[in-house]
Write a protein that holds these residues in place. Structure first.
Motif, mmCIF file in Angstrom:
data_model
loop_
_atom_site.group_PDB
_atom_site.id
_atom_site.type_symbol
_atom_site.label_atom_id
_atom_site.label_comp_id
_atom_site.label_asym_id
_atom_site.label_seq_id
_atom_site.Cartn_x
_atom_site.Cartn_y
_atom_site.Cartn_z
ATOM 1 N N GLU A 1 -21.470 -10.689 -21.774
ATOM 2 C CA GLU A 1 -20.980 -9.570 -20.916
ATOM 3 C C GLU A 1 -21.465 -8.301 -21.377
ATOM 4 N N THR A 2 -21.842 -7.667 -20.236
ATOM 5 C CA THR A 2 -21.920 -6.050 -20.536
ATOM 6 C C THR A 2 -20.720 -5.242 -20.381
ATOM 7 N N GLY A 3 -20.413 -4.525 -21.546
ATOM 8 C CA GLY A 3 -19.043 -3.508 -21.562
ATOM 9 C C GLY A 3 -17.989 -4.309 -22.138
ATOM 10 N N ARG B 1 -16.943 -25.487 -28.234
ATOM 11 C CA ARG B 1 -17.091 -24.263 -28.882
ATOM 12 C C ARG B 1 -17.279 -23.162 -27.713
ATOM 13 N N LEU B 2 -16.651 -22.087 -27.850
ATOM 14 C CA LEU B 2 -16.759 -21.033 -27.022
ATOM 15 C C LEU B 2 -17.494 -19.854 -27.591
ATOM 16 N N ASN B 3 -18.508 -19.691 -26.947
ATOM 17 C CA ASN B 3 -19.457 -18.450 -27.556
ATOM 18 C C ASN B 3 -19.396 -17.193 -26.584
ATOM 19 N N PHE B 4 -18.783 -16.126 -26.946
ATOM 20 C CA PHE B 4 -18.533 -14.834 -26.104
ATOM 21 C C PHE B 4 -19.393 -13.723 -26.631
ATOM 22 N N VAL B 5 -20.413 -13.392 -25.970
ATOM 23 C CA VAL B 5 -21.255 -12.339 -26.531
ATOM 24 C C VAL B 5 -20.929 -11.139 -25.715
ATOM 25 N N SER B 6 -20.865 -10.000 -26.333
ATOM 26 C CA SER B 6 -20.627 -8.795 -25.502
ATOM 27 C C SER B 6 -21.228 -7.464 -26.192
ATOM 28 N N VAL B 7 -21.681 -6.682 -25.323
ATOM 29 C CA VAL B 7 -22.193 -5.349 -25.709
ATOM 30 C C VAL B 7 -21.490 -4.338 -25.623
ATOM 31 N N GLU B 8 -21.269 -3.491 -26.437
ATOM 32 C CA GLU B 8 -20.345 -2.238 -26.217
ATOM 33 C C GLU B 8 -20.886 -1.015 -27.221
ATOM 34 N N PRO C 1 -22.531 -0.134 -36.163
ATOM 35 C CA PRO C 1 -23.678 -0.529 -35.052
ATOM 36 C C PRO C 1 -24.455 -1.621 -35.188
ATOM 37 N N GLY C 2 -24.795 -2.309 -34.220
ATOM 38 C CA GLY C 2 -25.592 -3.573 -34.662
ATOM 39 C C GLY C 2 -24.541 -4.889 -34.179
ATOM 40 N N VAL C 3 -25.289 -6.071 -34.341
ATOM 41 C CA VAL C 3 -24.696 -7.342 -34.047
ATOM 42 C C VAL C 3 -23.862 -7.850 -35.126
ATOM 43 N N GLN C 4 -22.634 -8.119 -34.525
ATOM 44 C CA GLN C 4 -21.499 -8.640 -35.659
ATOM 45 C C GLN C 4 -20.653 -9.939 -35.376
ATOM 46 N N HIS C 5 -20.118 -10.817 -35.914
ATOM 47 C CA HIS C 5 -19.645 -12.009 -35.521
ATOM 48 C C HIS C 5 -18.233 -11.946 -35.939
ATOM 49 N N LEU C 6 -17.266 -12.178 -34.889
ATOM 50 C CA LEU C 6 -15.830 -12.407 -35.429
ATOM 51 C C LEU C 6 -15.393 -13.845 -34.877
ATOM 52 N N GLU C 7 -14.648 -14.755 -35.776
ATOM 53 C CA GLU C 7 -14.521 -16.157 -35.455
ATOM 54 C C GLU C 7 -12.913 -16.254 -35.430
ATOM 55 N N PHE C 8 -12.656 -17.192 -34.448
ATOM 56 C CA PHE C 8 -10.919 -17.585 -34.251
ATOM 57 C C PHE C 8 -11.040 -19.056 -33.989
ATOM 58 N N ALA C 9 -9.644 -19.280 -33.748
ATOM 59 C CA ALA C 9 -9.496 -20.781 -33.701
ATOM 60 C C ALA C 9 -10.411 -21.435 -34.550
ATOM 61 N N GLU C 10 -10.325 -21.373 -35.696
ATOM 62 C CA GLU C 10 -11.112 -22.013 -36.753
ATOM 63 C C GLU C 10 -12.420 -22.136 -36.548
ATOM 64 N N LEU D 1 -20.287 -9.445 -31.090
ATOM 65 C CA LEU D 1 -20.329 -7.958 -30.532
ATOM 66 C C LEU D 1 -21.277 -7.347 -30.983
ATOM 67 N N ALA D 2 -22.341 -6.888 -29.938
ATOM 68 C CA ALA D 2 -23.337 -6.044 -30.095
ATOM 69 C C ALA D 2 -22.694 -4.602 -30.004
ATOM 70 N N VAL D 3 -22.777 -3.784 -31.085
ATOM 71 C CA VAL D 3 -22.517 -2.482 -30.846
ATOM 72 C C VAL D 3 -23.530 -1.515 -30.812
ATOM 73 N N GLY D 4 -23.674 -1.022 -29.801
ATOM 74 C CA GLY D 4 -24.739 0.075 -29.447
ATOM 75 C C GLY D 4 -25.328 0.189 -28.040
ATOM 76 N N ALA D 5 -26.153 0.748 -27.480
ATOM 77 C CA ALA D 5 -26.513 0.890 -26.213
ATOM 78 C C ALA D 5 -27.121 -0.576 -25.588
#
Ligand SMILES: C[S@@+](CC[C@H](N)C(=O)[O-])C[C@H]1O[C@@H](n2cnc3c(N)ncnc32)[C@H](O)[C@@H]1O
Length: 238
Positions: free
Chosen positions: A56-58, A81-88, A134-143, A150-154
Motif C-alpha cells: 500500500e502507498t499511504g 500468512r498475510l503480509n501487509f506492507v505500507s509506506v507512510e 523513520p525506516g522499515v519496521q515490522h509489527l506482528e499480530f495473530a501469533e 511499515l516503511a516510515v518515510g517518503a
C-alpha cells in the motif's frame, strides 16, 4: 511527533498538511472493502496460498490494513500468512487510528460483525503502535500470521528500500492534485518494481495521468463504478 489529524464536524478525518480527507465522508469500511479489499479479488485470491502480500502507498489511519486483516481473520479458507506492507511519511497518533475505526459507518455500511472486529483489531494495532522510527519496521499480530511492514518515510526512497513482491497493490495517497508525489510516474515505477504478472492494483482515483502512467508500465487499467459519492474507482492488472 505524530501527524495532526483534524476531525471535521461531519466526523471525517482531515489532513491540515495536504488539505484533504483521509477517507470518504461516508462509510470508511465500505470504501475500504469496495475500492481496495474486494476489488483485489479478496478473500478468494488468498485461498489455498501459504502467503499473500499486499503493498500500500499511504498507511494513514490504517483502515485498509484493518479491513484486510478483519476479512482475513473471518475467512475460514484464509492463507496461512498475510503480509501487509505500507509506506507512510507522516504517521498519525494511535488515538486517531482508534477514533477512525470507531466512527459509525453510513447507513447500510458493511457487515456490523466485521465492523466490530475491525474496531477490536484497531485497539490491537494501537497497542503495538509505539516508538515508530523513520525506516522499515515490522509489527506482528495473530501469533505472527499477520505481519505489518511499515516503511516510515517518503514514498520513493522507502519503496526502493523494501524487498517484497506484491500480489495486490492499494494506491491510497491523497488526491493526486494535492499529493502529486504519491502518483508520479517515478513513484508508480517504484511500485511496479514490486509487482509480478498477475498483481492487481486498485485505487479510488481514476485520474487520467495515473491511468496513463500505469498503462505505460504494463498494467491493463479499468475504470469501474465507484462507491457513491465517488462515480468511479480504478482496477488494474499487470
Ligand atoms: C488517504 S491517506 C491514506 C489512508 C489509508 N490508506 C487508510 O486506510 O487509512 C494518504 C496517506 O499518504 C501519506 N503520504 C502523503 N504523501 C506521502 C509521501 N510523499 N510519502 C509517503 N506517504 C505520504 C499521508 O501522510 C497519508 O497518511
Amino acid at each position: 511527533m505524530t501527524e495532526p489529524v483534524l476531525w471535521l464536524d461531519d466526523g471525517s478525518p482531515h489532513s491540515p498538511r495536504f488539505n484533504d480527507r483521509y477517507r470518504s465522508r461516508t462509510g470508511g469500511l465500505a470504501q475500504a472493502l469496495t475500492v481496495f479489499v474486494n476489488a483485489c479479488g479478496l478473500p478468494q485470491r488468498w485461498r489455498g496460498r501459504d502467503e499473500f502480500t499486499v503493498l500500500e502507498t499511504g498507511f494513514g489511519l490504517g483502515l485498509n490494513f484493518l479491513a484486510t486483516w478483519a476479512v482475513w481473520e473471518t475467512d475460514a479458507q484464509r492463507c496461512a500468512r498475510l503480509n501487509f506492507v505500507s509506506v507512510e511519511a507522516y504517521p498519525v497518533a494511535a488515538a486517531d487510528i482508534v477514533r477512525n475505526a470507531l466512527a459509525p459507518g453510513a447507513p447500510g455500511d458493511a457487515d456490523p460483525q466485521l465492523q466490530a472486529r475491525l474496531q477490536a483489531l484497531a485497539q490491537e494495532l494501537a497497542r503495538a503502535w509505539q516508538g515508530l522510527r523513520p525506516g522499515v519496521q515490522h509489527l506482528e499480530f495473530a501469533e505472527g500470521r499477520v505481519r505489518l511492514t511499515l516503511a516510515v518515510g517518503a514514498v520513493q526512497p522507502m519503496l526502493s528500500l523494501l524487498d517484497c513482491v506484491a500480489d495486490a497493490v492499494y494506491l491510497d495517497g491523497f488526491s493526486p492534485s494535492l499529493n502529486p508525489d504519491m502518483w508520479s510516474l517515478a513513484t508508480l515505477q517504484a511500485v511496479a518494481r514490486h509487482c509480478r504478472a498477475g498483481t492487481t492494483l486498485v485505487s479510488y482515483s481514476v485520474a487520467l495521468a495515473v491511468r496513463e502512467s500505469l498503462t505505460q508500465l504494463g498494467f491493463s487499467v479499468r475504470k469501474c463504478p465507484g462507491l457513491p459519492p465517488k462515480r468511479h474507482r480504478m482496477a488494474a492488472l499487470l
